[in-house]
Scaffold this active site. Structure first.
Site: not given
Length: 346
Positions: A216, A219, A290
């Site tokens: 993301n 990150e 996820d």
């Protein structure tokens, strides 16, 4: 506005192909290696203030347990119809038994779920309370986990199991939440598959030469070491991540700004941007990453291009963010949502 119209036209043209890809999700067999977490939601009604301390007393009403962390990636894949094998650690405790039971009820192969007698199952217990005729609000969260690395013997057992399954699966997903399962021997075993997809909160360089990474925005910023605040820095970050990880593909998820795709071809990088779907209906983004990884993985296994797989990952995420808490979706829900996009537009 013109860019959105152009994307809508492209989406309309690809509709038949995308529906066909969804119909092939059930054919895939996926090995998921992850930091397995149990999310608990304990709720009750507030009765009074305790005489023992200035705290609320709750009359317990119910406890709900669902897969979280890397376990959510596993569960998302199963709910989308894939054949799933899970690799990870749980403790010798009721939480580990609960997580195993949830997986087995969903048809997930739990042979690779090993029990660590000296570690608790990673568990996040959210305690919420409400007064009469009011909404439930979270009061406190209690986390159970170990900060110690798993025993070397357990690490090698996990790696050995992964190697025994590599030839029998279409893709390997590494769902790394930093809780100790993805150690060097485990990562080395995972990277022996040519279609390894990595969703890691940090330390992307440990997975160098994996096929695809899905960070993301925060990150990605942590991995490249600078702020991504405008189109130029976004493109630079995608190119730097391709170089840093030696990956074929990078997908940066950007919340309500959609997704940015970067692909390395013959020494050159290509870039696409996909807008967010249904950005006005976002309730809870918990676990949406996820869901993206699950739909993206199954799309790639079904023969999708990187762009097609990312569109379907984006579509799946647009469904779960409209649900409260860690959630999943199904192929049927995705088909309905996709048809709505075609009928009404983004």
């Amino acid at each position: 506005m013109a860019e959105s119209t152009c994307f809508q036209d492209t989406l309309n043209a690809a509709a038949e192909r995308l529906f066909a890809l969804l119909d092939r999700f059930h054919q895939a067999e996926i090995l998921v290696i992850g930091d397995l977490t149990l999310d608990e939601f304990l709720t009750g009604q507030v009765e009074r203030i305790s005489r023992e301390a200035p705290v609320l007393i709750l009359r317990h009403e119910h406890t709900r347990q669902i897969p979280g962390g890397g376990a959510n990636a596993v569960y998302n894949l199963a709910k989308l119809g894939a054949k799933v094998k899970v690799v990870g650690l749980v403790g010798k405790d009721p939480q580990g038994e609960a997580l195993r039971a949830i997986f087995e009820a969903a048809g997930i192969d739990t042979t690779g779920m090993l029990t660590a007698t000296d570690r608790p199952t990673v568990t996040k217990t959210r305690i919420g309370g409400h007064a009469r005729q009011s909404v439930t609000q979270q009061i406190v969260r209690v986390d159970r986990k170990s900060d110690q690395m798993p025993d070397l013997d357990l690490q090698m057992q996990l790696a050995e199991y992964i190697r025994s399954q590599i030839e029998d699966v279409d893709a390997v997903v590494c769902s790394d939440y930093g809780d100790g399962v993805l150690t060097a021997p485990v990562i080395e075993a995972a990277l022996s598959h040519k279609h390894t997809i990595v969703d890691a909160q940090k330390g992307l360089e440990r997975y160098r030469h994996a096929k695809l990474f899905t960070p993301n925005l925060p990150e990605a910023e942590q991995a490249v070491g600078y702020s991504i605040s405008e189109p130029q820095s976004l493109v630079r970050a995608g190119q730097d991540l391709l170089s840093k990880t030696a990956a074929e593909q990078i997908l940066i998820t950007r919340g309500d700004e959609g997704m940015s795709l970067f692909e390395s071809r013959d020494g050159e990088s290509e870039c696409w941007h996909i807008p967010a779907f249904n950005r006005t209906d976002v309730f809870d983004v918990t676990g949406a990453g996820d869901t993206v990884v699950a739909a993206l993985t199954l799309s790639k296994c079904a023969g999708a291009s990187f762009w097609e797989a990312s569109v379907l990952g984006n579509l799946a995420a647009s469904i779960v963010v409209r649900k409260f808490g860690t959630a999943t979706t199904t192929v049927e829900e995705m088909k309905e949502a996709f048809q709505t996009l075609l009928d009404e537009g983004i």
